[in-house]
Scaffold this motif. Structure first.
Motif, short mmCIF file in Angstrom:
data_model
loop_
_atom_site.label_atom_id
_atom_site.label_comp_id
_atom_site.label_asym_id
_atom_site.label_seq_id
_atom_site.Cartn_x
_atom_site.Cartn_y
_atom_site.Cartn_z
N GLY A 49 0.79 -1.23 0.00
CA GLY A 49 0.00 0.00 0.00
C GLY A 49 0.82 1.26 0.00
O GLY A 49 0.36 2.30 0.49
N ILE A 50 2.03 1.21 -0.58
CA ILE A 50 2.88 2.40 -0.61
C ILE A 50 3.40 2.60 -2.03
O ILE A 50 3.61 1.64 -2.76
N ALA A 51 3.58 3.85 -2.40
CA ALA A 51 4.17 4.19 -3.70
C ALA A 51 5.63 4.55 -3.46
O ALA A 51 5.98 5.21 -2.48
N VAL A 52 6.49 4.09 -4.37
CA VAL A 52 7.92 4.37 -4.26
C VAL A 52 8.37 5.09 -5.53
O VAL A 52 8.12 4.61 -6.64
N ALA A 65 -2.29 -19.06 -1.93
CA ALA A 65 -1.37 -18.19 -1.19
C ALA A 65 -1.88 -16.76 -1.16
O ALA A 65 -1.80 -16.08 -0.12
N ALA A 66 -2.42 -16.29 -2.28
CA ALA A 66 -2.95 -14.92 -2.33
C ALA A 66 -4.10 -14.75 -1.36
O ALA A 66 -4.21 -13.72 -0.68
N ILE A 67 -4.96 -15.75 -1.27
CA ILE A 67 -6.09 -15.69 -0.33
C ILE A 67 -5.58 -15.60 1.10
O ILE A 67 -6.09 -14.81 1.92
N ALA A 68 -4.55 -16.38 1.43
CA ALA A 68 -4.00 -16.38 2.79
C ALA A 68 -3.36 -15.03 3.12
O ALA A 68 -3.55 -14.49 4.22
N ILE A 69 -2.61 -14.46 2.17
CA ILE A 69 -1.96 -13.17 2.42
C ILE A 69 -3.00 -12.06 2.55
O ILE A 69 -2.91 -11.19 3.42
N ARG A 70 -4.01 -12.11 1.70
CA ARG A 70 -5.07 -11.09 1.74
C ARG A 70 -5.83 -11.13 3.07
O ARG A 70 -6.24 -10.09 3.59
N ALA A 71 -5.99 -12.32 3.61
CA ALA A 71 -6.69 -12.45 4.90
C ALA A 71 -5.89 -11.80 6.03
O ALA A 71 -6.47 -11.21 6.95
N ARG A 72 -4.57 -11.90 5.95
CA ARG A 72 -3.71 -11.31 6.99
C ARG A 72 -3.50 -9.82 6.77
O ARG A 72 -3.25 -9.08 7.72
N HIS A 73 -3.57 -9.38 5.51
CA HIS A 73 -3.29 -7.98 5.19
C HIS A 73 -4.39 -7.45 4.25
O HIS A 73 -4.15 -7.24 3.06
N PHE A 117 -2.45 -4.55 -1.59
CA PHE A 117 -2.77 -5.06 -2.93
C PHE A 117 -2.16 -6.45 -3.04
O PHE A 117 -0.95 -6.63 -2.88
N VAL A 118 -3.01 -7.44 -3.31
CA VAL A 118 -2.56 -8.83 -3.44
C VAL A 118 -3.26 -9.43 -4.65
O VAL A 118 -4.48 -9.37 -4.76
N ALA A 119 -2.49 -10.01 -5.56
CA ALA A 119 -3.09 -10.58 -6.77
C ALA A 119 -2.33 -11.83 -7.20
O ALA A 119 -1.10 -11.82 -7.26
N ALA A 120 -3.06 -12.89 -7.47
CA ALA A 120 -2.48 -14.09 -8.06
C ALA A 120 -2.55 -13.97 -9.58
O ALA A 120 -3.54 -13.50 -10.13
N THR A 121 -1.48 -14.38 -10.24
CA THR A 121 -1.45 -14.28 -11.70
C THR A 121 -0.51 -15.36 -12.24
O THR A 121 -0.01 -16.19 -11.48
N ARG A 122 -0.28 -15.33 -13.55
CA ARG A 122 0.63 -16.27 -14.16
C ARG A 122 1.45 -15.56 -15.24
O ARG A 122 0.97 -14.61 -15.86
N SER A 123 2.66 -16.03 -15.43
CA SER A 123 3.46 -15.49 -16.52
C SER A 123 2.94 -16.04 -17.84
O SER A 123 2.30 -17.09 -17.88
N MET A 124 3.22 -15.31 -18.91
CA MET A 124 2.78 -15.74 -20.23
C MET A 124 3.63 -16.91 -20.70
O MET A 124 4.87 -16.86 -20.65
#
Length: 240
Positions: free
Chosen positions: A123-126, A214-222, A226-233
């Motif tokens: 949740g931070i911009a760098v 894993a994304a569901i577990a991380i989202r539940a804790r935080h 921003f949490v998103a599961a995806t795949r490489s092409m």
């Protein structure tokens, strides 16, 4: 504009999509580039190190070149893209590749596996310029070449032997990046590293389903991250 992160984007030439439109119109000539309506759906965090804005600008360049039926080749489009940002040429290709130089020398890969990934941003911009200012060394060794045969294990092992030279500088600016990496490792990522100049981090998982869990577990804790599961092409031999 719409989407979760639309409110943080400007509507003027501070927006890369607007700049891409104007740069292409300047190249083509106004008579060949009539007014257009563009809708941007912003679902990725701003200044997050995953090339979201650059990908949007690349999509605008590709889409407008087709819409306006411009006689412009890939090299010229890449030149226009590079004037907007160093990662635009690779975003214009939009496929697995190796980028060298400042990002302008791109070599598409002839094969690459579909990898399960989880993206996490605390949740931070760098600011990328600020990260480069904080670099302690700019004269670093080149990364080793990719292995000839690429699968999940080969990519993970290669990543383990490499580095992101911007990570230390970014973490000195935003220590929360370390928390994102810890969250990925706690979720059993086979590998975790900061993406680009941060603050988004990625975790590598053996399958897409494992990444989703894993994304569901991380989202539940935080829940505020921003949490998103995806795949490489995936690229198979002969497709590139």
């Amino acid at each position: 504009m719409s989407g979760r992160y639309a409110a943080g984007l400007p509507l003027d030439d501070g927006n890369l999509v607007v700049r891409a439109r104007d740069a292409l119109r300047l190249e083509a000539g106004a008579q060949h580039a009539p007014p257009v309506a563009i809708r941007l759906e912003k679902n990725l965090p701003i200044a997050s190190g995953v090339g979201g804005g650059s990908s949007d600008a690349a999509a605008a360049l590709n889409g407008l070149a087709r819409l306006w039926k411009l006689d412009i080749d890939d090299r010229s489009l890449a030149r226009i893209g590079l004037s907007l940002g160093a990662d635009l040429p690779m975003c214009l290709k939009s496929q697995p590749l190796v980028a060298r130089g400042i990002g302008d020398e791109v070599s598409p890969l002839t094969a690459f596996p579909a990898l399960g990934l989880v993206l996490v941003n605390p949740g931070i911009a760098v600011s990328t310029p600020e990260v480069f200012k904080a670099l302690s060394s700019r004269d670093n060794e080149a990364l080793p070449p990719l292995p000839k045969r690429l699968d999940f294990h080969a990519v993970r092992n290669w990543l383990t032997a490499t580095r992101n030279d911007l990570e230390g500088a970014a973490r000195s600016i935003e220590p929360a990046i370390g928390e994102a990496l810890k969250a990925l490792k706690r979720a059993d990522a086979a590998f975790a590293r900061m993406s680009g100049s941060g603050a988004t981090c990625f975790g590598l998982f053996e399958t897409g389903n494992v990444a989703k869990r894993a994304a569901i577990a991380i989202r539940a804790r935080h829940p505020d991250w921003f949490v998103a599961a995806t795949r490489s092409m995936e690229v198979s031999d002969g497709e590139a």
